[in-house]
Scaffold this motif. Sequence first.
Motif, PDB file in Angstrom:
ATOM      1  N   LEU A 304      22.962  37.925  40.458  1.00 60.08           N
ATOM      2  CA  LEU A 304      24.113  37.553  39.401  1.00 60.08           C
ATOM      3  C   LEU A 304      25.245  37.991  39.633  1.00 60.08           C
ATOM      4  CD1 LEU A 304      22.045  39.154  36.718  1.00 60.08           C
ATOM      5  CD2 LEU A 304      22.611  36.557  36.352  1.00 60.08           C
ATOM      6  N   SER A 305      25.622  38.312  40.966  1.00 59.44           N
ATOM      7  CA  SER A 305      27.022  38.969  41.371  1.00 59.44           C
ATOM      8  C   SER A 305      28.137  37.746  41.158  1.00 59.44           C
ATOM      9  CB  SER A 305      27.053  39.402  43.198  1.00 59.44           C
ATOM     10  OG  SER A 305      26.221  37.453  44.033  1.00 59.44           O
ATOM     11  N   TYR A 306      27.897  36.455  41.218  1.00 60.78           N
ATOM     12  CA  TYR A 306      29.066  35.532  41.086  1.00 60.78           C
ATOM     13  C   TYR A 306      29.742  35.408  39.164  1.00 60.78           C
ATOM     14  CZ  TYR A 306      31.548  31.307  40.886  1.00 60.78           C
ATOM     15  OH  TYR A 306      32.774  30.730  40.898  1.00 60.78           O
ATOM     16  N   SER A 307      27.985  35.398  38.492  1.00 61.37           N
ATOM     17  CA  SER A 307      28.677  35.129  37.090  1.00 61.37           C
ATOM     18  C   SER A 307      29.280  36.713  36.743  1.00 61.37           C
ATOM     19  CB  SER A 307      26.888  35.393  36.832  1.00 61.37           C
ATOM     20  OG  SER A 307      26.542  33.999  37.059  1.00 61.37           O
ATOM     21  N   LEU A 308      28.730  37.634  37.189  1.00 57.96           N
ATOM     22  CA  LEU A 308      29.585  39.478  36.970  1.00 57.96           C
ATOM     23  C   LEU A 308      30.870  39.201  37.406  1.00 57.96           C
ATOM     24  CD1 LEU A 308      26.193  41.467  37.890  1.00 57.96           C
ATOM     25  CD2 LEU A 308      27.322  41.483  35.413  1.00 57.96           C
ATOM     26  N   TYR A 309      31.253  38.632  38.443  1.00 62.20           N
ATOM     27  CA  TYR A 309      32.542  39.052  39.303  1.00 62.20           C
ATOM     28  C   TYR A 309      33.505  38.152  38.257  1.00 62.20           C
ATOM     29  CZ  TYR A 309      36.303  38.969  42.184  1.00 62.20           C
ATOM     30  OH  TYR A 309      38.043  38.704  42.701  1.00 62.20           O
ATOM     31  N   VAL A 310      32.469  36.468  37.724  1.00 63.82           N
ATOM     32  CA  VAL A 310      33.552  35.971  37.095  1.00 63.82           C
ATOM     33  C   VAL A 310      33.956  36.262  35.243  1.00 63.82           C
ATOM     34  CG1 VAL A 310      33.967  33.598  35.294  1.00 63.82           C
ATOM     35  CG2 VAL A 310      32.953  33.660  38.359  1.00 63.82           C
ATOM     36  N   TRP A 311      33.655  37.073  34.709  1.00 63.00           N
ATOM     37  CA  TRP A 311      33.042  37.787  33.287  1.00 63.00           C
ATOM     38  C   TRP A 311      33.714  39.340  32.725  1.00 63.00           C
ATOM     39  CZ3 TRP A 311      33.344  34.288  30.107  1.00 63.00           C
ATOM     40  CH2 TRP A 311      31.995  33.265  29.898  1.00 63.00           C
ATOM     41  N   GLN A 312      33.606  39.649  34.418  1.00 60.96           N
ATOM     42  CA  GLN A 312      34.195  41.568  34.300  1.00 60.96           C
ATOM     43  C   GLN A 312      35.067  41.719  34.072  1.00 60.96           C
ATOM     44  OE1 GLN A 312      35.558  43.217  37.108  1.00 60.96           O
ATOM     45  NE2 GLN A 312      36.334  41.487  38.036  1.00 60.96           N
ATOM     46  N   GLU A 313      36.156  40.766  34.227  1.00 63.42           N
ATOM     47  CA  GLU A 313      37.190  41.188  34.024  1.00 63.42           C
ATOM     48  C   GLU A 313      37.983  41.437  32.140  1.00 63.42           C
ATOM     49  OE1 GLU A 313      40.801  41.353  36.175  1.00 63.42           O
ATOM     50  OE2 GLU A 313      38.825  41.747  37.181  1.00 63.42           O
ATOM     51  N   LEU A 314      36.773  40.887  31.817  1.00 58.28           N
ATOM     52  CA  LEU A 314      37.261  40.864  30.196  1.00 58.28           C
ATOM     53  C   LEU A 314      36.598  41.975  29.551  1.00 58.28           C
ATOM     54  CD1 LEU A 314      35.771  37.881  28.765  1.00 58.28           C
ATOM     55  CD2 LEU A 314      38.548  38.852  28.012  1.00 58.28           C
ATOM     56  N   ALA A 331      28.050  45.002  27.170  1.00 62.21           N
ATOM     57  CA  ALA A 331      28.049  43.013  26.890  1.00 62.21           C
ATOM     58  C   ALA A 331      28.023  42.252  28.178  1.00 62.21           C
ATOM     59  CB  ALA A 331      29.257  43.289  25.978  1.00 62.21           C
ATOM     60  N   LEU A 332      28.647  43.259  29.178  1.00 59.69           N
ATOM     61  CA  LEU A 332      28.832  42.130  30.838  1.00 59.69           C
ATOM     62  C   LEU A 332      27.841  41.610  30.967  1.00 59.69           C
ATOM     63  CD1 LEU A 332      30.317  41.172  33.070  1.00 59.69           C
ATOM     64  CD2 LEU A 332      30.391  43.603  33.874  1.00 59.69           C
ATOM     65  N   PHE A 333      27.002  43.035  31.141  1.00 57.81           N
ATOM     66  CA  PHE A 333      25.508  42.540  31.913  1.00 57.81           C
ATOM     67  C   PHE A 333      25.223  41.721  31.081  1.00 57.81           C
ATOM     68  CE2 PHE A 333      26.288  45.829  34.380  1.00 57.81           C
ATOM     69  CZ  PHE A 333      25.588  45.338  35.967  1.00 57.81           C
ATOM     70  N   VAL A 334      25.028  41.462  29.659  1.00 58.87           N
ATOM     71  CA  VAL A 334      24.250  40.467  28.949  1.00 58.87           C
ATOM     72  C   VAL A 334      24.943  38.805  29.045  1.00 58.87           C
ATOM     73  CG1 VAL A 334      23.784  39.698  26.749  1.00 58.87           C
ATOM     74  CG2 VAL A 334      23.378  42.000  27.441  1.00 58.87           C
ATOM     75  N   VAL A 335      25.790  38.732  29.291  1.00 58.78           N
ATOM     76  CA  VAL A 335      27.127  37.710  28.916  1.00 58.78           C
ATOM     77  C   VAL A 335      26.675  36.809  30.608  1.00 58.78           C
ATOM     78  CG1 VAL A 335      29.170  36.237  29.239  1.00 58.78           C
ATOM     79  CG2 VAL A 335      29.195  38.426  27.439  1.00 58.78           C
TER      80      VAL A 335
END
Length: 372
Positions: A304-314, A331-335
């Motif tokens: 999931l690292s790429y997905s987590l990286y893209v969304w984590q700033e929010l 919420a970050l992990f869910v998204v």
Amino acid sequence: MEDLKIYLPQEIQKKKFQGLDGLRGLSIVMVIASHALIDLIPAHARYIGKTGVYIFFVISGFLITTLLLKEKLVNGSISLKNFYKRRAFRILPVVYLYLIILFFLNIVYNLGITRASFTTSFLFIKNFSMHKDWYTGHFWTLGIEEQFYLIFPFLITILPLRFYKRLVILLICIIPPLSYVYFMKIDLHVFHVNWSTHLALGLAPHLFGQGTVLILIGSLFSILFLTGSNFINRIYTKANGLVSLVLFLVGILSCISVFPWYIENISEVFFGICIAIAMLLNLKEGSFFGRTLSWKPLKNLGILSYSLYVWQELFTHKQPWNGNLFLNITALFVVAGLSYYFYEKKFLQYKDRFRKAESDTTVHSPVMTPAL
């Protein structure tokens, strides 16, 4: 002059490399922790997040080069068209979804993200941009990855591997000191150059000096490993199971700026070499660190690292909706999970159609950026 011959070590013939997903998982934890705790930890401790990104760079260079060289060995040639299609299907969908959602959040919450910031993020040139904001700040790494993909796979395809290897070594040796001189503005004081000359000299540091050198270190060690380098063979056969962990920790310590041995732009090269060797040693079945990184929760985080990286700033800092940190991280992990399993995987199915090397020895391309 005869070109370098490519071999497939037993560890490379596996579909999954021991320790690499876990290493990505550990790296994304470093990034998320650094950003989530940015107001609670000392300034020098925040560097652990950037160190996590640097690990992604080394992994990316190693895996992309391994993939391309393997394709060349198995099929006799490299299809750049298929390579770029695979990269596009992996990287672009979630990035552009993030930017679309961020565009509407910018309107609703008045986040102050400028049109120029959106544009430079969309074009993957954030590392050249003076338009900085928190919510697209992490796109500097994606820009570096994309620029590497545009330039170096093309060079691997058209150049004899021996010449490509020499070029990579030359860049690794030249760019860090040049970056140090440029970013510290030593040339203005010592060599008395004017601003226009200074800016012209900055093209190479901006293009190659902010992470690309680390990707090139990963690329170089892929070549050394797949061409049977005596240097790598000696380390690989003689190192015991704990050496990779020691090298990993030494690499991390070398990049903490408060220590007297840290030299900006130079220490990162030493770090990259330590991580690259540790990564290779983790491929061995007897590696203690490699087995530790194969722990299932860490491997799942790596996926999931790429997905987590893209969304984590929010979700880690300056959340538009504020809220509890624990709830935001949840919420970050869910998204990220929804993004990967219900959106990105649909594009990954298309990506695999353009994988030319189809055999039991297929190498999986990296999840990040983090591209990968």
